[in-house]
Write a protein that holds these residues in place. Structure first.
Motif, PDB file in Angstrom:
ATOM      1  N   ASN A  11     -12.979  -5.023   8.730  1.00  0.00           N
ATOM      2  CA  ASN A  11     -11.703  -5.428   8.141  1.00  0.00           C
ATOM      3  C   ASN A  11     -11.490  -4.836   6.755  1.00  0.00           C
ATOM      4  OD1 ASN A  11     -10.780  -6.971  10.332  1.00  0.00           O
ATOM      5  ND2 ASN A  11     -12.041  -8.689   9.677  1.00  0.00           N
ATOM      6  N   LEU A  12     -11.894  -3.585   6.571  1.00  0.00           N
ATOM      7  CA  LEU A  12     -11.756  -2.902   5.294  1.00  0.00           C
ATOM      8  C   LEU A  12     -10.838  -1.685   5.392  1.00  0.00           C
ATOM      9  CD1 LEU A  12     -15.456  -3.102   4.095  1.00  0.00           C
ATOM     10  CD2 LEU A  12     -13.532  -4.496   3.319  1.00  0.00           C
ATOM     11  N   CYS A  13      -9.989  -1.669   6.409  1.00  0.00           N
ATOM     12  CA  CYS A  13      -9.018  -0.590   6.589  1.00  0.00           C
ATOM     13  C   CYS A  13      -7.621  -1.182   6.429  1.00  0.00           C
ATOM     14  CB  CYS A  13      -9.182   0.069   7.962  1.00  0.00           C
ATOM     15  SG  CYS A  13      -8.064   1.454   8.227  1.00  0.00           S
ATOM     16  N   LEU A  14      -6.869  -0.659   5.487  1.00  0.00           N
ATOM     17  CA  LEU A  14      -5.512  -1.115   5.225  1.00  0.00           C
ATOM     18  C   LEU A  14      -4.557  -0.135   5.878  1.00  0.00           C
ATOM     19  CD1 LEU A  14      -6.184  -1.688   1.452  1.00  0.00           C
ATOM     20  CD2 LEU A  14      -6.105  -3.455   3.208  1.00  0.00           C
ATOM     21  N   VAL A  15      -3.583  -0.633   6.609  1.00  0.00           N
ATOM     22  CA  VAL A  15      -2.649   0.216   7.340  1.00  0.00           C
ATOM     23  C   VAL A  15      -1.231  -0.045   6.856  1.00  0.00           C
ATOM     24  CG1 VAL A  15      -1.734   0.809   9.622  1.00  0.00           C
ATOM     25  CG2 VAL A  15      -4.154   0.217   9.369  1.00  0.00           C
ATOM     26  N   ALA A  16      -0.495   1.037   6.594  1.00  0.00           N
ATOM     27  CA  ALA A  16       0.916   0.932   6.210  1.00  0.00           C
ATOM     28  C   ALA A  16       1.761   1.242   7.439  1.00  0.00           C
ATOM     29  CB  ALA A  16       1.231   1.923   5.093  1.00  0.00           C
ATOM     30  N   LEU A  17       2.686   0.344   7.735  1.00  0.00           N
ATOM     31  CA  LEU A  17       3.600   0.539   8.863  1.00  0.00           C
ATOM     32  C   LEU A  17       4.994   0.820   8.336  1.00  0.00           C
ATOM     33  CD1 LEU A  17       2.481  -2.411  11.155  1.00  0.00           C
ATOM     34  CD2 LEU A  17       1.836  -0.001  11.341  1.00  0.00           C
ATOM     35  N   ARG A  18       5.686   1.689   9.031  1.00  0.00           N
ATOM     36  CA  ARG A  18       7.078   1.983   8.688  1.00  0.00           C
ATOM     37  C   ARG A  18       7.823   2.126  10.007  1.00  0.00           C
ATOM     38  NH1 ARG A  18       8.854   5.063   3.550  1.00  0.00           N
ATOM     39  NH2 ARG A  18      11.052   4.688   3.754  1.00  0.00           N
ATOM     40  N   ALA A  19       8.802   1.279  10.208  1.00  0.00           N
ATOM     41  CA  ALA A  19       9.580   1.262  11.455  1.00  0.00           C
ATOM     42  C   ALA A  19       8.661   1.101  12.662  1.00  0.00           C
ATOM     43  CB  ALA A  19      10.431   2.521  11.580  1.00  0.00           C
ATOM     44  N   GLY A  20       7.649   0.255  12.514  1.00  0.00           N
ATOM     45  CA  GLY A  20       6.741  -0.036  13.613  1.00  0.00           C
ATOM     46  C   GLY A  20       5.710   1.034  13.905  1.00  0.00           C
ATOM     47  N   GLN A  21       5.684   2.083  13.108  1.00  0.00           N
ATOM     48  CA  GLN A  21       4.740   3.181  13.296  1.00  0.00           C
ATOM     49  C   GLN A  21       3.751   3.208  12.124  1.00  0.00           C
ATOM     50  OE1 GLN A  21       4.800   5.538  15.808  1.00  0.00           O
ATOM     51  NE2 GLN A  21       6.580   4.672  16.824  1.00  0.00           N
ATOM     52  N   ARG A  32       1.875   2.038  -2.008  1.00  0.00           N
ATOM     53  CA  ARG A  32       1.734   0.713  -1.395  1.00  0.00           C
ATOM     54  C   ARG A  32       0.314   0.487  -0.892  1.00  0.00           C
ATOM     55  NH1 ARG A  32       6.368   2.141   1.368  1.00  0.00           N
ATOM     56  NH2 ARG A  32       5.394   1.718   3.373  1.00  0.00           N
ATOM     57  N   LEU A  33      -0.308   1.524  -0.348  1.00  0.00           N
ATOM     58  CA  LEU A  33      -1.689   1.378   0.123  1.00  0.00           C
ATOM     59  C   LEU A  33      -2.635   1.112  -1.045  1.00  0.00           C
ATOM     60  CD1 LEU A  33      -1.727   4.179   2.819  1.00  0.00           C
ATOM     61  CD2 LEU A  33      -2.134   1.734   3.236  1.00  0.00           C
ATOM     62  N   LEU A  34      -2.455   1.820  -2.148  1.00  0.00           N
ATOM     63  CA  LEU A  34      -3.312   1.583  -3.315  1.00  0.00           C
ATOM     64  C   LEU A  34      -3.063   0.199  -3.911  1.00  0.00           C
ATOM     65  CD1 LEU A  34      -3.273   5.097  -5.006  1.00  0.00           C
ATOM     66  CD2 LEU A  34      -5.213   3.970  -3.873  1.00  0.00           C
ATOM     67  N   ALA A  35      -1.813  -0.254  -3.913  1.00  0.00           N
ATOM     68  CA  ALA A  35      -1.510  -1.606  -4.394  1.00  0.00           C
ATOM     69  C   ALA A  35      -2.154  -2.655  -3.493  1.00  0.00           C
ATOM     70  CB  ALA A  35       0.005  -1.812  -4.469  1.00  0.00           C
ATOM     71  N   ALA A  36      -2.144  -2.422  -2.187  1.00  0.00           N
ATOM     72  CA  ALA A  36      -2.787  -3.354  -1.255  1.00  0.00           C
ATOM     73  C   ALA A  36      -4.296  -3.359  -1.459  1.00  0.00           C
ATOM     74  CB  ALA A  36      -2.446  -2.976   0.188  1.00  0.00           C
ATOM     75  N   ALA A  37      -4.870  -2.194  -1.723  1.00  0.00           N
ATOM     76  CA  ALA A  37      -6.314  -2.125  -1.994  1.00  0.00           C
ATOM     77  C   ALA A  37      -6.645  -2.888  -3.262  1.00  0.00           C
ATOM     78  CB  ALA A  37      -6.766  -0.671  -2.094  1.00  0.00           C
TER      79      ALA A  37
END
Length: 118
Positions: free
Chosen positions: A17-27, A61-66
């Motif tokens: 559970n150490l992988c952050l995923v960004a979704l855009r329009a369901g992709q 956004r990914l870095l902010a989530a991290a």
């Protein structure tokens, strides 16, 4: 921990559970890995954004989530000196240069960045 391939590192991060995923329009638009074993601090070893989604804020956004998920006072990341896009991304996200590691990729030093989280 040593990985033979990027895919192996991603699978291990997903399993933990150490992988952050960004979704855009369901992709899936991109992903970042987060570890907390870099000298006792958080470390983002990999940020990947699909070419179609680059320069649209996905990396930020990914870095902010991290940063939000990081449980340590500092969050580190790094990139090769030749990767100017990553250097701009890290600076925009508020990371500052922390040091340099030579001889990982000969002739292309690894630049280390840090951001204080708490």
């Amino acid at each position: 921990m040593s990985y033979k391939s990027r895919g192996e590192a991603v699978r291990a991060a997903v399993d933990r559970n150490l992988c952050l995923v960004a979704l855009r329009a369901g992709q899936a638009a991109g992903y970042a890995l987060l570890h907390e074993d870099f000298f006792g601090y958080g470390f983002v070893p990999l940020v990947v954004v699909s070419s179609a989604q680059q320069r649209r804020g996905v990396g930020l956004r990914l870095l902010a989530a991290a940063e939000a998920a990081c449980q340590t006072k500092k969050l580190f990341t790094s990139t090769n000196q030749s990767n100017l896009a990553a250097q701009r991304l890290f600076a925009t996200a508020g990371f500052v240069r922390s040091g340099q590691i030579d001889h990982l990729d000969e002739g292309d030093p690894e630049l280390v960045y840090v951001k204080w989280c708490r």
